[in-house]
Write a protein that holds these residues in place. Structure first.
Motif, PDB file in Angstrom:
ATOM      1  N   GLU A 272       0.835  -1.205   0.000  1.00  0.00           N
ATOM      2  CA  GLU A 272       0.000   0.000   0.000  1.00  0.00           C
ATOM      3  C   GLU A 272       0.866   1.249   0.000  1.00  0.00           C
ATOM      4  OE1 GLU A 272      -3.483   2.139   2.748  1.00  0.00           O
ATOM      5  OE2 GLU A 272      -2.681   0.162   3.288  1.00  0.00           O
ATOM      6  N   PHE A 273       0.418   2.270  -0.733  1.00  0.00           N
ATOM      7  CA  PHE A 273       1.127   3.554  -0.785  1.00  0.00           C
ATOM      8  C   PHE A 273       0.088   4.667  -0.727  1.00  0.00           C
ATOM      9  CE2 PHE A 273       3.181   7.054  -3.249  1.00  0.00           C
ATOM     10  CZ  PHE A 273       4.231   7.290  -2.375  1.00  0.00           C
ATOM     11  N   ILE A 274       0.223   5.563   0.264  1.00  0.00           N
ATOM     12  CA  ILE A 274      -0.737   6.647   0.454  1.00  0.00           C
ATOM     13  C   ILE A 274      -0.051   7.980   0.170  1.00  0.00           C
ATOM     14  CG2 ILE A 274      -2.199   7.864   2.116  1.00  0.00           C
ATOM     15  CD1 ILE A 274      -2.610   5.214   3.553  1.00  0.00           C
ATOM     16  N   VAL A 275      -0.671   8.791  -0.683  1.00  0.00           N
ATOM     17  CA  VAL A 275      -0.204  10.146  -0.956  1.00  0.00           C
ATOM     18  C   VAL A 275      -1.104  11.104  -0.181  1.00  0.00           C
ATOM     19  CG1 VAL A 275       0.258  11.882  -2.706  1.00  0.00           C
ATOM     20  CG2 VAL A 275       0.576   9.465  -3.255  1.00  0.00           C
ATOM     21  N   GLU A 276      -0.511  11.861   0.744  1.00  0.00           N
ATOM     22  CA  GLU A 276      -1.273  12.766   1.597  1.00  0.00           C
ATOM     23  C   GLU A 276      -1.680  14.032   0.835  1.00  0.00           C
ATOM     24  OE1 GLU A 276      -2.133  11.827   4.498  1.00  0.00           O
ATOM     25  OE2 GLU A 276      -0.746  10.183   4.948  1.00  0.00           O
ATOM     26  N   ASP A 277      -2.637  14.778   1.423  1.00  0.00           N
ATOM     27  CA  ASP A 277      -3.029  16.070   0.854  1.00  0.00           C
ATOM     28  C   ASP A 277      -1.830  17.009   0.826  1.00  0.00           C
ATOM     29  OD1 ASP A 277      -5.635  15.233   0.551  1.00  0.00           O
ATOM     30  OD2 ASP A 277      -6.316  16.065   2.461  1.00  0.00           O
ATOM     31  N   ASN A 278      -1.791  17.885  -0.181  1.00  0.00           N
ATOM     32  CA  ASN A 278      -0.700  18.844  -0.394  1.00  0.00           C
ATOM     33  C   ASN A 278       0.634  18.160  -0.681  1.00  0.00           C
ATOM     34  OD1 ASN A 278      -2.358  21.191   0.199  1.00  0.00           O
ATOM     35  ND2 ASN A 278      -2.265  20.567   2.343  1.00  0.00           N
ATOM     36  N   HIS A 279       0.566  16.910  -1.102  1.00  0.00           N
ATOM     37  CA  HIS A 279       1.749  16.164  -1.524  1.00  0.00           C
ATOM     38  C   HIS A 279       1.505  15.632  -2.942  1.00  0.00           C
ATOM     39  CE1 HIS A 279       2.323  16.250   2.792  1.00  0.00           C
ATOM     40  NE2 HIS A 279       3.519  15.717   2.677  1.00  0.00           N
ATOM     41  N   ILE A 280       2.550  15.132  -3.556  1.00  0.00           N
ATOM     42  CA  ILE A 280       2.434  14.452  -4.842  1.00  0.00           C
ATOM     43  C   ILE A 280       3.307  13.200  -4.802  1.00  0.00           C
ATOM     44  CG2 ILE A 280       4.323  15.698  -5.980  1.00  0.00           C
ATOM     45  CD1 ILE A 280       2.576  15.704  -8.517  1.00  0.00           C
ATOM     46  N   GLY A 281       2.833  12.133  -5.405  1.00  0.00           N
ATOM     47  CA  GLY A 281       3.599  10.896  -5.455  1.00  0.00           C
ATOM     48  C   GLY A 281       4.309  10.747  -6.782  1.00  0.00           C
ATOM     49  N   LEU A 282       5.474  10.117  -6.748  1.00  0.00           N
ATOM     50  CA  LEU A 282       6.240   9.830  -7.966  1.00  0.00           C
ATOM     51  C   LEU A 282       6.412   8.319  -8.071  1.00  0.00           C
ATOM     52  CD1 LEU A 282       9.014  12.564  -7.701  1.00  0.00           C
ATOM     53  CD2 LEU A 282       6.931  12.648  -9.036  1.00  0.00           C
ATOM     54  N   TYR A 283       6.095   7.794  -9.238  1.00  0.00           N
ATOM     55  CA  TYR A 283       6.062   6.352  -9.457  1.00  0.00           C
ATOM     56  C   TYR A 283       7.123   5.967 -10.490  1.00  0.00           C
ATOM     57  CZ  TYR A 283       3.982   2.011 -11.449  1.00  0.00           C
ATOM     58  OH  TYR A 283       3.773   0.742 -11.952  1.00  0.00           O
ATOM     59  N   PHE A 284       8.128   5.180 -10.040  1.00  0.00           N
ATOM     60  CA  PHE A 284       9.189   4.677 -10.911  1.00  0.00           C
ATOM     61  C   PHE A 284       9.083   3.151 -10.981  1.00  0.00           C
ATOM     62  CE2 PHE A 284      10.716   8.750  -9.534  1.00  0.00           C
ATOM     63  CZ  PHE A 284      11.495   9.239 -10.563  1.00  0.00           C
ATOM     64  N   GLU A 285       9.280   2.619 -12.183  1.00  0.00           N
ATOM     65  CA  GLU A 285       9.283   1.163 -12.365  1.00  0.00           C
ATOM     66  C   GLU A 285      10.546   0.753 -13.111  1.00  0.00           C
ATOM     67  OE1 GLU A 285       6.795  -2.368 -14.662  1.00  0.00           O
ATOM     68  OE2 GLU A 285       5.873  -0.389 -14.422  1.00  0.00           O
ATOM     69  N   ASN A 286      11.344  -0.127 -12.481  1.00  0.00           N
ATOM     70  CA  ASN A 286      12.612  -0.585 -13.054  1.00  0.00           C
ATOM     71  C   ASN A 286      13.506   0.594 -13.466  1.00  0.00           C
ATOM     72  OD1 ASN A 286      11.886  -3.329 -12.786  1.00  0.00           O
ATOM     73  ND2 ASN A 286      10.759  -3.264 -14.707  1.00  0.00           N
ATOM     74  N   GLY A 287      13.498   1.630 -12.637  1.00  0.00           N
ATOM     75  CA  GLY A 287      14.341   2.795 -12.886  1.00  0.00           C
ATOM     76  C   GLY A 287      13.756   3.829 -13.817  1.00  0.00           C
ATOM     77  N   ASN A 288      12.607   3.557 -14.426  1.00  0.00           N
ATOM     78  CA  ASN A 288      11.979   4.486 -15.362  1.00  0.00           C
ATOM     79  C   ASN A 288      10.825   5.225 -14.690  1.00  0.00           C
ATOM     80  OD1 ASN A 288      13.595   3.613 -17.615  1.00  0.00           O
ATOM     81  ND2 ASN A 288      12.320   1.782 -17.711  1.00  0.00           N
ATOM     82  N   PHE A 289      10.741   6.520 -14.954  1.00  0.00           N
ATOM     83  CA  PHE A 289       9.662   7.319 -14.384  1.00  0.00           C
ATOM     84  C   PHE A 289       8.367   7.014 -15.127  1.00  0.00           C
ATOM     85  CE2 PHE A 289       7.284  11.445 -14.373  1.00  0.00           C
ATOM     86  CZ  PHE A 289       6.896  11.397 -13.037  1.00  0.00           C
ATOM     87  N   ILE A 290       7.330   6.582 -14.385  1.00  0.00           N
ATOM     88  CA  ILE A 290       6.043   6.240 -14.988  1.00  0.00           C
ATOM     89  C   ILE A 290       5.068   7.402 -14.932  1.00  0.00           C
ATOM     90  CG2 ILE A 290       4.103   4.619 -14.950  1.00  0.00           C
ATOM     91  CD1 ILE A 290       6.806   3.401 -15.749  1.00  0.00           C
ATOM     92  N   GLY A 291       4.987   8.091 -13.785  1.00  0.00           N
ATOM     93  CA  GLY A 291       4.072   9.223 -13.691  1.00  0.00           C
ATOM     94  C   GLY A 291       3.891   9.715 -12.272  1.00  0.00           C
ATOM     95  N   ASN A 292       3.097  10.786 -12.161  1.00  0.00           N
ATOM     96  CA  ASN A 292       2.775  11.373 -10.864  1.00  0.00           C
ATOM     97  C   ASN A 292       1.525  10.720 -10.284  1.00  0.00           C
ATOM     98  OD1 ASN A 292       4.881  13.287 -11.028  1.00  0.00           O
ATOM     99  ND2 ASN A 292       3.609  14.671 -12.223  1.00  0.00           N
ATOM    100  N   LEU A 293       1.429  10.683  -8.970  1.00  0.00           N
ATOM    101  CA  LEU A 293       0.266  10.149  -8.271  1.00  0.00           C
ATOM    102  C   LEU A 293      -0.348  11.258  -7.430  1.00  0.00           C
ATOM    103  CD1 LEU A 293       1.805   6.766  -7.001  1.00  0.00           C
ATOM    104  CD2 LEU A 293       0.421   7.137  -9.067  1.00  0.00           C
ATOM    105  N   LYS A 294      -1.618  11.544  -7.667  1.00  0.00           N
ATOM    106  CA  LYS A 294      -2.332  12.563  -6.904  1.00  0.00           C
ATOM    107  C   LYS A 294      -2.618  12.036  -5.492  1.00  0.00           C
ATOM    108  CE  LYS A 294      -4.616  14.510 -10.987  1.00  0.00           C
ATOM    109  NZ  LYS A 294      -5.928  14.802 -11.629  1.00  0.00           N
ATOM    110  N   PRO A 295      -3.002  12.927  -4.566  1.00  0.00           N
ATOM    111  CA  PRO A 295      -3.352  12.463  -3.224  1.00  0.00           C
ATOM    112  C   PRO A 295      -4.405  11.359  -3.266  1.00  0.00           C
ATOM    113  CG  PRO A 295      -3.157  14.833  -3.222  1.00  0.00           C
ATOM    114  CD  PRO A 295      -3.028  14.403  -4.657  1.00  0.00           C
ATOM    115  N   GLY A 296      -4.153  10.293  -2.525  1.00  0.00           N
ATOM    116  CA  GLY A 296      -5.059   9.150  -2.529  1.00  0.00           C
ATOM    117  C   GLY A 296      -4.354   7.890  -2.066  1.00  0.00           C
ATOM    118  N   ARG A 297      -5.039   6.768  -2.257  1.00  0.00           N
ATOM    119  CA  ARG A 297      -4.553   5.465  -1.795  1.00  0.00           C
ATOM    120  C   ARG A 297      -4.245   4.589  -3.004  1.00  0.00           C
ATOM    121  NH1 ARG A 297      -8.060   1.919   2.601  1.00  0.00           N
ATOM    122  NH2 ARG A 297      -6.293   0.890   3.644  1.00  0.00           N
ATOM    123  N   TYR A 298      -3.090   3.939  -3.000  1.00  0.00           N
ATOM    124  CA  TYR A 298      -2.656   3.136  -4.145  1.00  0.00           C
ATOM    125  C   TYR A 298      -2.150   1.773  -3.664  1.00  0.00           C
ATOM    126  CZ  TYR A 298      -2.766   7.674  -6.469  1.00  0.00           C
ATOM    127  OH  TYR A 298      -3.176   8.885  -6.968  1.00  0.00           O
TER     128      TYR A 298
END
Length: 231
Positions: free
Chosen positions: A62-88
């Motif tokens: 589980e990965f939680i992005v809090e309010d007023n934060h942004i998540g960054l998602y990397f897979e095998n060293g490559n940047f996939i995208g940003n994650l908005k506040p929420g539960r992943y």
């Protein structure tokens, strides 16, 4: 490359790895969702229900992005995208996933105890305060290991550059212009790290004891001269 999400009588039961299974369905309603896991991220309309169940912990991170934060998602060293506040949720063991959570709020950093030599060879200590915020989360994690440490280091270098070219009297008389130059120089340096510098102000200027005594004598002499002139 598949997992199965099992629902019994409308309630989440468990997640099964690849294989062949037999489930009793006598006297109960059994629903099996077969899911492709070529992508490590698990997306489901009932994600909260699944993550709240202890049975999912063995197969999902589980990965939680809090309010007023942004998540960054990397897979095998490559940047996939940003994650908005929420539960992943991400499947365990599918690929190497790296997740970052970046605070986008305005923050302050004390640059304290910096000892610097002025142009007229006076040693003094400066305490400054930097207000800043991260405006490019990707740069803040990809360009440097610790953006806060990078800010502290660059602020120290800027202090030496600005103070070292001025004499003590000019520093004391022109604190506002010195602070403005500190802010401009630091802001230019931090752009590459995705950080916006909002202000860089001088909190304290600490002089050695003997220099304080000399300055006090100078001020006293000036005041006496003014008093004599008035008289």
């Amino acid at each position: 490359n598949q997992r199965a999400v099992i629902w019994i009588d409308g309630r989440f039961d468990r997640i099964l790895y690849s294989g062949i299974y037999a489930l009793w369905k006598v006297g109960r309603e059994v629903l099996v969702e077969v899911i492709d896991v070529k992508s490590p991220q698990f997306v489901h309309e009932k994600l909260d229900v699944i993550l709240d169940a202890g049975a999912s912990k063995a197969v999902l991170n589980e990965f939680i992005v809090e309010d007023n934060h942004i998540g960054l998602y990397f897979e095998n060293g490559n940047f996939i995208g940003n994650l908005k506040p929420g539960r992943y949720a991400f499947w365990i063991g599918i690929s190497k996933v790296k997740l970052y959570q970046v605070d986008l709020r305005v923050k302050s950093s004390d640059i304290s105890g910096q000892e610097i030599m002025t142009a007229d060879k006076v040693s003094l200590r400066l305490n400054t305060l930097v207000n800043y915020r991260i405006v490019d989360a990707y740069k803040s994690v990809s360009m440097v290991e610790d953006s806060t440490q990078a800010l502290y280091r660059e602020a120290q270098l800027v202090l030496r550059e600005v103070i070292g070219t001025r004499e003590l009297e000019a520093i004391l008389a022109e604190k506002d212009s010195v602070a403005k130059e500190l802010e401009e120089r630091l802001a230019a340096r931090m752009i590459k790290y995705g950080i916006e510098v909002l202000s860089h102000g001088i909190r304290d200027i600490i002089l050695p004891g003997d220099m304080k005594e000399i300055l006090n004598k100078v001020i006293l002499a000036k005041k006496e001269a003014e008093a004599n002139l008035i008289s």
